[in-house]
Design an enzyme around this catalytic site. Structure first.
Site, mmCIF file in Angstrom:
data_model
loop_
_atom_site.group_PDB
_atom_site.id
_atom_site.type_symbol
_atom_site.label_atom_id
_atom_site.label_comp_id
_atom_site.label_asym_id
_atom_site.label_seq_id
_atom_site.Cartn_x
_atom_site.Cartn_y
_atom_site.Cartn_z
ATOM 1 N N ARG A 25 0.824 -1.224 0.000
ATOM 2 C CA ARG A 25 0.000 0.000 0.000
ATOM 3 C C ARG A 25 0.855 1.271 0.000
ATOM 4 O O ARG A 25 0.477 2.270 0.620
ATOM 5 C CB ARG A 25 -0.936 0.026 1.213
ATOM 6 C CG ARG A 25 -1.974 -1.069 1.231
ATOM 7 C CD ARG A 25 -3.257 -0.581 0.587
ATOM 8 N NE ARG A 25 -4.338 -1.503 0.805
ATOM 9 C CZ ARG A 25 -5.430 -1.239 1.507
ATOM 10 N NH1 ARG A 25 -5.582 -0.056 2.061
ATOM 11 N NH2 ARG A 25 -6.371 -2.131 1.636
ATOM 12 N N ARG A 29 -2.896 7.280 1.305
ATOM 13 C CA ARG A 29 -3.292 8.475 2.035
ATOM 14 C C ARG A 29 -2.270 9.042 2.998
ATOM 15 O O ARG A 29 -2.396 10.176 3.442
ATOM 16 C CB ARG A 29 -4.606 8.209 2.784
ATOM 17 C CG ARG A 29 -5.799 8.166 1.859
ATOM 18 C CD ARG A 29 -7.008 7.571 2.542
ATOM 19 N NE ARG A 29 -6.767 6.159 2.785
ATOM 20 C CZ ARG A 29 -7.614 5.362 3.442
ATOM 21 N NH1 ARG A 29 -8.724 5.845 3.937
ATOM 22 N NH2 ARG A 29 -7.325 4.083 3.608
ATOM 23 N N ARG A 38 -6.274 12.787 -4.800
ATOM 24 C CA ARG A 38 -7.509 12.130 -4.384
ATOM 25 C C ARG A 38 -8.618 13.146 -4.047
ATOM 26 O O ARG A 38 -9.805 12.831 -4.144
ATOM 27 C CB ARG A 38 -7.151 11.293 -3.173
ATOM 28 C CG ARG A 38 -7.947 10.181 -2.709
ATOM 29 C CD ARG A 38 -8.753 9.334 -3.561
ATOM 30 N NE ARG A 38 -9.662 8.732 -2.630
ATOM 31 C CZ ARG A 38 -10.837 9.227 -2.327
ATOM 32 N NH1 ARG A 38 -11.279 10.291 -2.926
ATOM 33 N NH2 ARG A 38 -11.586 8.640 -1.430
ATOM 34 N N ASP A 74 -7.192 -1.542 -6.970
ATOM 35 C CA ASP A 74 -7.619 -2.216 -5.743
ATOM 36 C C ASP A 74 -7.973 -3.647 -6.094
ATOM 37 O O ASP A 74 -8.386 -3.922 -7.228
ATOM 38 C CB ASP A 74 -8.831 -1.505 -5.118
ATOM 39 C CG ASP A 74 -9.061 -2.018 -3.699
ATOM 40 O OD1 ASP A 74 -8.394 -1.521 -2.777
ATOM 41 O OD2 ASP A 74 -9.862 -2.950 -3.531
ATOM 42 N N TYR A 147 -15.465 -10.366 0.386
ATOM 43 C CA TYR A 147 -16.156 -9.090 0.161
ATOM 44 C C TYR A 147 -17.442 -9.299 -0.647
ATOM 45 O O TYR A 147 -18.457 -8.658 -0.387
ATOM 46 C CB TYR A 147 -15.235 -8.097 -0.555
ATOM 47 C CG TYR A 147 -14.169 -7.537 0.356
ATOM 48 C CD1 TYR A 147 -14.476 -6.541 1.284
ATOM 49 C CD2 TYR A 147 -12.869 -8.018 0.323
ATOM 50 C CE1 TYR A 147 -13.505 -6.033 2.140
ATOM 51 C CE2 TYR A 147 -11.893 -7.519 1.177
ATOM 52 C CZ TYR A 147 -12.219 -6.531 2.087
ATOM 53 O OH TYR A 147 -11.262 -6.035 2.941
#
Ligand code: CP3
Length: 335
Positions: A25, A29, A38, A74, A147
């Site tokens: 990752r 952020r 973003r 992703d 998911y």
């Protein structure tokens, strides 16, 4: 600048002066440059716009001098064209989860070269701009199924376990399709030029060894054996109790989370794989001396392995102080 092939040499079994380093990752952020991009687009738009995805891939390479890049996307992006409504809030949310055999049968096989063309375009653009290898990736079938069945993240993934046991046909129908799609998706990434692919199995550790053997591992094996022409890395969090099975996997490297030491993992895996890992991402919130201490422990253990790729034991957290990331990379690179 000359192409940095340290990762590829390590995966080829060459002895190198130091391990390559990248961070799971690594684009995200915790970097202001990422937040700036973003702030203008949604996460899915970012994933679907090759120029922007390329921009954020380059950010941590330029800022820290990492030895490899990873595709910006992703794991859930390729399940959208299967027929689920996917949203990120920023955590993933699926409004029409798979709960029945009819739901599983409705899920489509995806042609990645056309339906996920934006990923292929992004990969080609990234490779043209990078002087380090680009790692392609996918989710593992089980983690994607988690998911798709649950509809969102969960602590227990009870709906997944219920479907696995109470409607096994629905579960295996979904898993077979996810396995086929994962193979064609990873192969398409390799065909676009990714020399390495990593498959993330974040939730595999939630099941017993018996369930892993029957309901997860056969699908992992099928993907690992089917993707040709690239080094394959399998990362399954909390998976050390499955090592007697995982050691049979046909792949170049295994990701190790921070709970198992690299030496313990290497012994259980009978020295068969290059290992990747495994600093606790929470350590990046510690002071620099503590980061140095643990980085050195991992570097030392790494020397006894078949090969070592320095990484965190799981994804970097959004609040991570950027200067500590720089400090860690400098220690591993010996600068
Ligand atoms: O590593 C990289 O730099 C490449 C990009 C990447 C992302 N997600 C970007 C992302 C990769 C390799 C992933 C993998 C991923 N996604 C996994 C497997 C690895 C792991 O961490 O276990 C999983 C389980 C997901 C699912 C997912 N996507 C979650 C749980 C979330 C929310 C995370 C949170 O902290 O809120 C996402 C969203 C996501 N994926 C973001 C990024 C940068 C944040 C989105 C944003 O900018 O708002």
């Amino acid at each position: 600048m000359a192409f940095n092939d340290l990762l590829l040499r390590t995966l080829n079994g060459e002895k190198t002066d130091r391990p390559p380093i990248w961070l799971m990752r690594q684009a995200g952020r915790y970097m202001k440059e990422y937040r700036d991009v973003r702030s203008k687009v949604s996460f899915l738009e970012l994933c679907k716009t090759p120029e922007l995805a390329c921009e954020v891939v380059l950010q941590p390479i330029d800022a820290f001098g990492l030895d490899c890049a990873i595709l910006f996307s992703d794991i859930l992006v390729p399940i959208e064209p299967m027929g689920v409504n996917l949203d990120f809030k920023p955590a993933p949310y699926i409004s029409n989860p798979v709960r029945t055999l009819a739901d599983a049968e409705r899920m489509r096989l995806v042609d990645p070269k056309t339906e996920l063309k934006f990923v292929m375009d992004a990969i080609k653009l990234m490779i043209s701009k990078l002087n380090v290898p680009l790692i392609g990736f996918s989710g593992a079938p089980f983690t994607l199924a988690c998911y798709m069945i649950e509809g969102e993240g969960s602590k227990s993934f009870l709906e997944v376990k219920k479907l696995m046991h109470n409607n096994t046909k629905a579960y295996t129908t979904l898993m077979e399709k996810l396995t086929d799609n994962t193979i064609s998706y990873l192969q398409a990434q390799v065909d676009c030029g990714c020399p390495v692919v990593q498959m993330f199995d974040t939730w595999a550790g939630l099941v017993s060894t018996y369930e892993y053997k029957e309901f997860i591992f056969p699908y992992v094996q099928r993907v690992a054996e089917s993707v040709k022409g690239a080094h394959f890395i399998y990362f399954a969090k909390d998976s050390s109790s499955f090592y007697p099975m995982i050691k049979k996997l046909n792949c170049a490297a295994l990701g190790v989370d921070w709970k198992t030491s690299l030496k313990q993992a290497d012994a259980a895996l009978e020295h068969k794989f290059v290992l990747q890992g495994n600093m606790d991402p929470a350590l990046l919130f510690a002071d620099k001396d503590t980061i140095t201490k643990y980085a050195n422990i991992i570097l030392e253990e790494g020397k006894s392995l078949k090969g070592h790729i320095f990484n965190l034991g799981h994804g970097i957290m959004p609040q991570t102080p950027v200067e500590n990331v720089k400090h860690l990379v400098d220690i591993v690179k010996g600068v």
